[in-house]
Design a protein around this motif. Structure first.
Motif, PDB file in Angstrom:
ATOM      1  N   GLU A  31      -9.400  -1.851   3.905  1.00 43.31           N
ATOM      2  CA  GLU A  31      -8.214  -2.087   2.799  1.00 43.31           C
ATOM      3  C   GLU A  31      -7.483  -3.079   4.215  1.00 43.31           C
ATOM      4  O   GLU A  31      -6.993  -3.881   3.533  1.00 43.31           O
TER       5      GLU A  31
ATOM      6  N   PHE B 262      -0.931   3.609  -6.595  1.00 42.09           N
ATOM      7  CA  PHE B 262      -1.443   3.165  -5.596  1.00 42.09           C
ATOM      8  C   PHE B 262      -2.425   3.298  -5.482  1.00 42.09           C
ATOM      9  O   PHE B 262      -3.408   2.348  -5.261  1.00 42.09           O
TER      10      PHE B 262
ATOM     11  N   TRP C  55      -1.670   5.015   7.298  1.00 40.86           N
ATOM     12  CA  TRP C  55      -1.878   2.656   7.694  1.00 40.86           C
ATOM     13  C   TRP C  55      -1.017   2.205   8.767  1.00 40.86           C
ATOM     14  O   TRP C  55      -1.947   1.616   9.617  1.00 40.86           O
TER      15      TRP C  55
ATOM     16  N   ARG D  83      -7.824   3.693  -2.160  1.00 44.20           N
ATOM     17  CA  ARG D  83      -6.562   3.805  -2.389  1.00 44.20           C
ATOM     18  C   ARG D  83      -6.181   5.036  -3.428  1.00 44.20           C
ATOM     19  O   ARG D  83      -4.977   5.713  -3.272  1.00 44.20           O
TER      20      ARG D  83
ATOM     21  N   ALA E  53      -5.376  -6.361   2.409  1.00 45.09           N
ATOM     22  CA  ALA E  53      -4.778  -6.578   1.798  1.00 45.09           C
ATOM     23  C   ALA E  53      -3.959  -7.871   2.547  1.00 45.09           C
ATOM     24  O   ALA E  53      -2.981  -8.378   1.795  1.00 45.09           O
TER      25      ALA E  53
ATOM     26  N   ARG F 121       0.689  -1.423   0.143  1.00 46.84           N
ATOM     27  CA  ARG F 121      -0.198   0.442  -0.066  1.00 46.84           C
ATOM     28  C   ARG F 121       0.794   1.333  -0.005  1.00 46.84           C
ATOM     29  O   ARG F 121       0.651   2.507  -0.867  1.00 46.84           O
TER      30      ARG F 121
END
Lengths: 194, 166
Positions: free
Chosen positions: B52, A103, A144, A129, B56, A45
């Motif tokens: 997300e 991304f 993140w 994204r 992932a 990511r």
């Protein structure tokens, strides 16, 4: 000058050579099983490229194993691992080997077309994204680690090389920026559907 | 700029990290989110990122621990072997530089006169006072001087070429 021959490599492969690594194999296997998936997710990511993430995963663990840093606590090892990964991502970004705009085009492996709910969720992930691609690298890293991975501010500070006290305001600004990009005026509507 | 807009943001974040769904959070907290724009925004961002993260990690194509360990071992041993071979290359480079230096010294010693050499240097525009001082040197001393000069010049070059070729 003389290069290493294949015969020498074969001899070394029979464990005659003893190369010092940061942990023994059993400890590494357990640590790897606990960290590999989240590390790969972080790398993919942050770089926007799953193939680059594959390479960086191996490189990250190699550098971790060769590091001459003694870390006894699991949390410190994990933070150090993500510190290495972050530096590798930044090095690649500086060399333009990773495309932040890519991304937005990273597709979740294994996502299958399905019903309307699945399609809506996939669309929401695409929005995330796309928005993340427009953030600065540090903003992506902060968001993140803090929200997707659930790291504490101290863990984030160790992973990113920042003072713990600076995490909160930086994270706040990053979150506000992401929310603006997502066009989030408030909670409700299809955002409530899971 | 204030870093926190609502004092319940930390509580909301902890609840969402634990439950991963707003509907699974305490009812009172859900009511607060519905009424608080800041917390609503935080909830939306966090839930999207958690989703997300779930996708992932669930589909992360990571190799086995054994594969990563084996590759690391092989690479470490390869680098160790290369590092072990590096001093040999450096010694060889110094040896070559010394041999060239000795050869130059030998040529100097065998030459019947150093005058023509000094005249050649003089044509290059070197100060005459230095040339005059060289003429007074004994042949053996001049030989050593020439040999040492060649070693000093060539050894670093040879070491650099030896290191860079790896």
């Amino acid at each position: 000058m003389r290069d290493v021959t294949v015969r020498e490599l074969e001899r070394l492969a029979t464990a005659e050579a003893d190369v010092a690594l940061a942990m023994d194999e059993d400890a590494f296997r357990a640590f790897y099983d606990r960290t590999a998936r989240s590390l790969w997710a972080y790398l993919s990511r942050m770089t926007g490229n799953p193939h680059v993430a594959d390479d960086l995963l191996q490189e990250t663990y190699y550098r971790f194993l060769r590091a001459e840093v003694r870390l006894d606590e699991e949390a410190h090892r994990r933070n150090y691992l993500f510190r290495i990964a972050t530096n590798l991502v930044r090095d690649g970004y500086r060399r333009s080997q990773t495309d932040p705009q890519a991304f937005a085009h990273t597709h979740g492996v294994g996502e299958l077309p399905g019903d309307a709910t699945m399609a809506a969720r996939a669309e929401r992930r695409a929005d995330v994204r796309s928005a993340m691609a427009q953030l600065k690298p540090r903003e992506r890293e902060l968001l993140w680690l803090a929200y997707a991975q659930g790291s504490t501010h101290q863990e984030i500070g160790e992973a990113l090389g920042l003072k713990t006290g600076s995490i909160k305001p930086l994270l706040f600004r990053a979150r506000k920026r992401l929310a603006a990009l997502l066009g989030t005026a408030g909670y409700g509507g299809d955002n409530a559907k899971r | 700029m204030r870093s926190v807009e609502c004092p319940r943001e930390d509580e909301l974040l902890a609840a969402l990290q634990r439950t991963r769904e707003l509907e699974a959070c305490p009812a009172e907290l859900q009511e607060h989110v519905a009424a608080c724009a800041s917390c609503a925004s935080l909830a939306d961002v966090v839930l999207r990122l958690l989703d997300e993260h779930h996708v992932a990690t669930a589909h992360a194509p990571v190799p086995s621990a054994g594969t990563v360990w084996f590759r690391a071992q092989m690479r470490a041993r390869h680098e160790a072997a290369q590092a072990a071979a590096r001093p040999i290359g450096i010694v060889q480079a110094i040896g070559i530089a010394c041999a060239v230096g000795l050869l130059a010294g030998g040529i100097t010693l065998l030459s019947t006169s150093v005058g023509p050499w000094l005249d050649w240097f003089g044509d290059l525009g070197l100060p005459s006072i230095e040339l005059a001082s060289l003429e007074g040197l004994a042949p053996a001393t001049l030989t050593v001087l020439v040999a040492a000069t060649m070693v000093v010049i060539l050894a670093p070059v040879a070491i650099y070429l030896s290191s860079s070729s790896e």
